[in-house]
Design a protein around this motif. Structure first.
Motif, PDB file in Angstrom:
ATOM      1  N   GLY A 312       0.805  -1.212   0.000  1.00 50.07           N
ATOM      2  CA  GLY A 312       0.000   0.000   0.000  1.00 50.07           C
ATOM      3  C   GLY A 312       0.840   1.264   0.000  1.00 50.07           C
ATOM      4  N   GLY A 313       2.047   1.162  -0.519  1.00 43.94           N
ATOM      5  CA  GLY A 313       2.904   2.337  -0.662  1.00 43.94           C
ATOM      6  C   GLY A 313       4.098   2.392   0.254  1.00 43.94           C
ATOM      7  N   ASP A 314       4.234   1.416   1.146  1.00 43.15           N
ATOM      8  CA  ASP A 314       5.353   1.429   2.090  1.00 43.15           C
ATOM      9  C   ASP A 314       6.587   0.746   1.512  1.00 43.15           C
ATOM     10  OD1 ASP A 314       3.856   2.708   4.013  1.00 43.15           O
ATOM     11  OD2 ASP A 314       3.225   0.843   4.986  1.00 43.15           O
ATOM     12  N   ASP A 315       7.751   1.361   1.749  1.00 40.58           N
ATOM     13  CA  ASP A 315       9.023   0.706   1.482  1.00 40.58           C
ATOM     14  C   ASP A 315       9.428  -0.095   2.721  1.00 40.58           C
ATOM     15  OD1 ASP A 315       9.333   1.858  -1.069  1.00 40.58           O
ATOM     16  OD2 ASP A 315      10.136   3.703  -0.180  1.00 40.58           O
ATOM     17  N   PRO A 316      10.304  -1.061   2.570  1.00 39.69           N
ATOM     18  CA  PRO A 316      10.707  -1.869   3.724  1.00 39.69           C
ATOM     19  C   PRO A 316      11.498  -1.047   4.751  1.00 39.69           C
ATOM     20  CG  PRO A 316      11.212  -3.004   1.670  1.00 39.69           C
ATOM     21  CD  PRO A 316      10.847  -1.603   1.308  1.00 39.69           C
ATOM     22  N   ASP A 317      11.099  -1.161   6.017  1.00 38.04           N
ATOM     23  CA  ASP A 317      11.899  -0.589   7.104  1.00 38.04           C
ATOM     24  C   ASP A 317      13.187  -1.378   7.296  1.00 38.04           C
ATOM     25  OD1 ASP A 317       9.913   1.411   8.486  1.00 38.04           O
ATOM     26  OD2 ASP A 317       8.767  -0.416   8.081  1.00 38.04           O
ATOM     27  N   ILE A 318      13.099  -2.689   7.066  1.00 40.67           N
ATOM     28  CA  ILE A 318      14.238  -3.601   7.235  1.00 40.67           C
ATOM     29  C   ILE A 318      14.305  -4.513   6.030  1.00 40.67           C
ATOM     30  CG2 ILE A 318      15.206  -5.475   8.641  1.00 40.67           C
ATOM     31  CD1 ILE A 318      13.572  -4.330  11.012  1.00 40.67           C
ATOM     32  N   VAL A 319      15.504  -4.710   5.511  1.00 42.41           N
ATOM     33  CA  VAL A 319      15.729  -5.733   4.485  1.00 42.41           C
ATOM     34  C   VAL A 319      16.595  -6.812   5.108  1.00 42.41           C
ATOM     35  CG1 VAL A 319      16.624  -6.265   2.205  1.00 42.41           C
ATOM     36  CG2 VAL A 319      15.552  -4.040   2.630  1.00 42.41           C
ATOM     37  N   PHE A 320      16.068  -8.029   5.127  1.00 44.39           N
ATOM     38  CA  PHE A 320      16.754  -9.198   5.697  1.00 44.39           C
ATOM     39  C   PHE A 320      17.568  -9.830   4.576  1.00 44.39           C
ATOM     40  CE2 PHE A 320      16.984 -13.658   6.984  1.00 44.39           C
ATOM     41  CZ  PHE A 320      17.235 -13.582   8.352  1.00 44.39           C
ATOM     42  N   GLU A 321      18.869  -9.483   4.527  1.00 47.42           N
ATOM     43  CA  GLU A 321      19.757  -9.845   3.413  1.00 47.42           C
ATOM     44  C   GLU A 321      20.625 -11.054   3.766  1.00 47.42           C
ATOM     45  OE1 GLU A 321      21.632  -9.888   0.764  1.00 47.42           O
ATOM     46  OE2 GLU A 321      20.464  -8.607  -0.559  1.00 47.42           O
ATOM     47  N   HIS A 322      20.750 -11.957   2.816  1.00 47.42           N
ATOM     48  CA  HIS A 322      21.738 -13.031   2.921  1.00 47.42           C
ATOM     49  C   HIS A 322      22.170 -13.590   1.565  1.00 47.42           C
ATOM     50  CE1 HIS A 322      18.460 -16.060   2.458  1.00 47.42           C
ATOM     51  NE2 HIS A 322      17.762 -15.151   3.112  1.00 47.42           N
ATOM     52  N   PRO A 323      21.422 -13.354   0.451  1.00 44.91           N
ATOM     53  CA  PRO A 323      21.940 -13.843  -0.831  1.00 44.91           C
ATOM     54  C   PRO A 323      23.238 -13.163  -1.258  1.00 44.91           C
ATOM     55  CG  PRO A 323      19.583 -13.451  -0.962  1.00 44.91           C
ATOM     56  CD  PRO A 323      20.049 -12.832   0.314  1.00 44.91           C
ATOM     57  N   GLY A 324      23.376 -11.853  -0.975  1.00 49.29           N
ATOM     58  CA  GLY A 324      24.635 -11.177  -1.266  1.00 49.29           C
ATOM     59  C   GLY A 324      24.677 -10.532  -2.637  1.00 49.29           C
ATOM     60  N   ARG A 325      25.652 -10.908  -3.422  1.00 54.29           N
ATOM     61  CA  ARG A 325      25.958 -10.191  -4.655  1.00 54.29           C
ATOM     62  C   ARG A 325      24.739 -10.034  -5.565  1.00 54.29           C
ATOM     63  NH1 ARG A 325      27.493 -10.746 -10.004  1.00 54.29           N
ATOM     64  NH2 ARG A 325      29.117  -9.287 -10.674  1.00 54.29           N
ATOM     65  N   GLU A 326      23.963 -11.079  -5.744  1.00 52.89           N
ATOM     66  CA  GLU A 326      22.865 -11.046  -6.699  1.00 52.89           C
ATOM     67  C   GLU A 326      21.796 -10.024  -6.314  1.00 52.89           C
ATOM     68  OE1 GLU A 326      19.435 -14.076  -8.447  1.00 52.89           O
ATOM     69  OE2 GLU A 326      21.215 -14.885  -7.438  1.00 52.89           O
ATOM     70  N   THR A 327      21.574  -9.820  -5.017  1.00 50.44           N
ATOM     71  CA  THR A 327      20.428  -9.030  -4.567  1.00 50.44           C
ATOM     72  C   THR A 327      20.791  -7.754  -3.818  1.00 50.44           C
ATOM     73  OG1 THR A 327      20.324 -10.285  -2.494  1.00 50.44           O
ATOM     74  CG2 THR A 327      19.017 -11.118  -4.349  1.00 50.44           C
TER      75      THR A 327
END
Length: 450
Positions: A312-327
């Motif tokens: 509904g228009g919100d960007d993520p407050d937190i991005v849970f990253e672990h793939p690394g280079r690709e993402t």
């Protein structure tokens, strides 16, 4: 893989025996079976593309010598273990062969020298029973049913006494140390031990230690993203080992997970876990690189737009990253102004590329986290024991087929976690609290029925 001493240990565990004297009186075999890589084979994949390296060619299931139990240590009868991505790295000798870790550790002390061997027993998860404890161990006794987290620390330096993950001698057991959990026996520091959740089977209990603790620190702890109620959390690989626990923490903590998966089947798993905002990367054909050297910024924008449509228009407050280079470039781009990208791994590559304008001009933060300290791991395990967080085991292999289990994880053809039966002769054993299990059985077996 049978031995009369090993059989006696297995029989004692399966009988439900818990008397410390009984287990202390059991003979410990001079050798046991474990999953290893060999120092003289570290160049076997030289010149090959990373994707072509097959862990089934480098992993061995063989008999190895039982180590002596030192001060502050415990020897465990391993009923079950599980596969983590660090075992994949060990098996394909990327980014470096783990024997360098063992050599450096071995130079530290006479006690540590035991780890410097021409073979490395892998595995960073375990459920089992204490067989022996070394001098100075008072909390744990032979016969205790336990799981173990994978943080190995010395705590002789001041840096580690505020957060043990900052200890200069911090290592990951079974990856940067020897005598890991993919075996019939395992050697751990006693301060790795935690009570086994009574409502779980051996294989279910074994699958949570590393990923659950990692997700807890990365998402919940003040050492990570310090997630709060109302946060929007983008979770990469939401049906995989790490992501399946991150999804549970987001839902339990009053956050809204946006789950990124790679197939319709994995999307359905996320829905069954309670998530409603799901992006199937394969269906949407997201590809964040134009070629090997050029990120695709237009795809970042398309991805960000998709997230906003769902929220509904919100960007993520937190991005849970672990793939690394690709993402990683996309993660930095889509994170909200003032938000947090929290990263604990790089399973698609360690050299990340992102547009720094979207970081500094939007006051975003990148936070690195690595596993968890003992307190964080204990709290994460406590939530499992209370039935608030559930294992995400999808399949188990016998110890002799561990290489196939690692291959599944390597190719991302698994769901949730892959277990390995070590001394446990079959699945479904080890449960002591049937009432609690029945209350949560659909959630416990969610990934098994996928």
């Amino acid at each position: 893989m049978t031995d009369s001493m090993t059989d006696a240990i297995r029989d004692a565990v399966l009988s439900g025996e818990s008397d410390p004297g009984h287990f202390a009186a059991l003979a410990v075999p001079e050798s046991y079976w474990g999953v290893t890589v060999h120092a003289d084979e570290v160049d076997m994949f030289a010149g090959m593309r990373s994707d072509d390296k097959d862990p089934r060619k480098s992993l061995h299931v063989e008999e190895v010598a039982t180590p002596e139990v030192g001060p502050g240590e415990a020897l465990l009868a391993v009923m079950a273990s599980s596969v983590n991505y660090n075992t994949v790295w060990s098996a394909i000798f990327e980014p470096v062969a783990t024997f360098g870790f063992l050599r450096r550790y071995g130079r530290r002390s006479e006690l540590a020298r035991r780890h410097d061997l021409p073979y490395h027993v892998l595995g960073s998860d375990v459920s089992g029973v204490v067989l022996r404890v070394g001098p100075g161990v008072t909390r744990w006794r032979p016969g205790d049913r336990v799981v173990a987290h994978c943080l190995s620390v010395e705590l002789e330096d001041p840096e580690g006494h505020d957060d043990t993950m900052l200890d200069p001698q911090q290592r990951i057991w079974g990856f940067e140390t020897n005598f890991g959990g993919l075996a019939e026996l395992a050697l751990v520091k006693a301060n790795q031990l935690m009570p086994m959740p009574a409502h779980l089977t051996w294989e279910e209990a074994a699958c949570s230690g590393l990923v659950n603790s990692t997700a807890y620190r990365q998402l919940v702890s003040r050492n990570g993203a310090a997630m709060k109620q109302g946060d929007t959390v983008l979770i990469w690989g939401a049906s995989g080992g790490l992501g399946s626990y991150a999804t549970q923490y987001a839902l339990n903590g009053g956050a809204t997970p946006v789950c990124v998966v790679s197939s319709p089947e994995k999307a359905e798993l996320a829905r069954r876990a309670g998530a409603s905002l799901i992006i199937d990367r394969s269906a949407e054909r997201y590809s964040f690189w134009q070629d090997e050297h050029t990120p695709d910024v237009a795809e970042w924008r398309r991805f960000g737009g998709h997230i906003r449509e769902l929220t509904g228009g919100d960007d993520p407050d937190i991005v849970f990253e672990h793939p690394g280079r690709e993402t990683f470039g996309a993660s930095v781009y889509v994170c909200r102004r003032g938000g947090t990208i929290v990263t604990c791994a790089s399973t698609t590559g360690f050299m990340h590329s992102f547009d720094n304008r979207y970081l500094w001009m939007s006051l975003k933060r990148v936070v690195g986290t690595h596993f968890a300290n003992y307190h964080e791991a204990w709290q994460a395990n406590r939530l499992v024991a209370q039935g608030r967080v559930h294992p995400t085991l999808s399949r188990s292999y016998p110890l002799e087929q561990s290489a196939e289990a690692v291959y599944d994880v390597r190719r991302n053809i698994h769901q949730g976690k892959i277990g390995v039966l070590c001394l446990a002769p079959a699945e479904g054993l080890g449960v002591r609290d049937q009432e609690l299990r029945e209350r949560h059985l659909p959630a416990i077996t969610r990934y098994r029925s996928s």
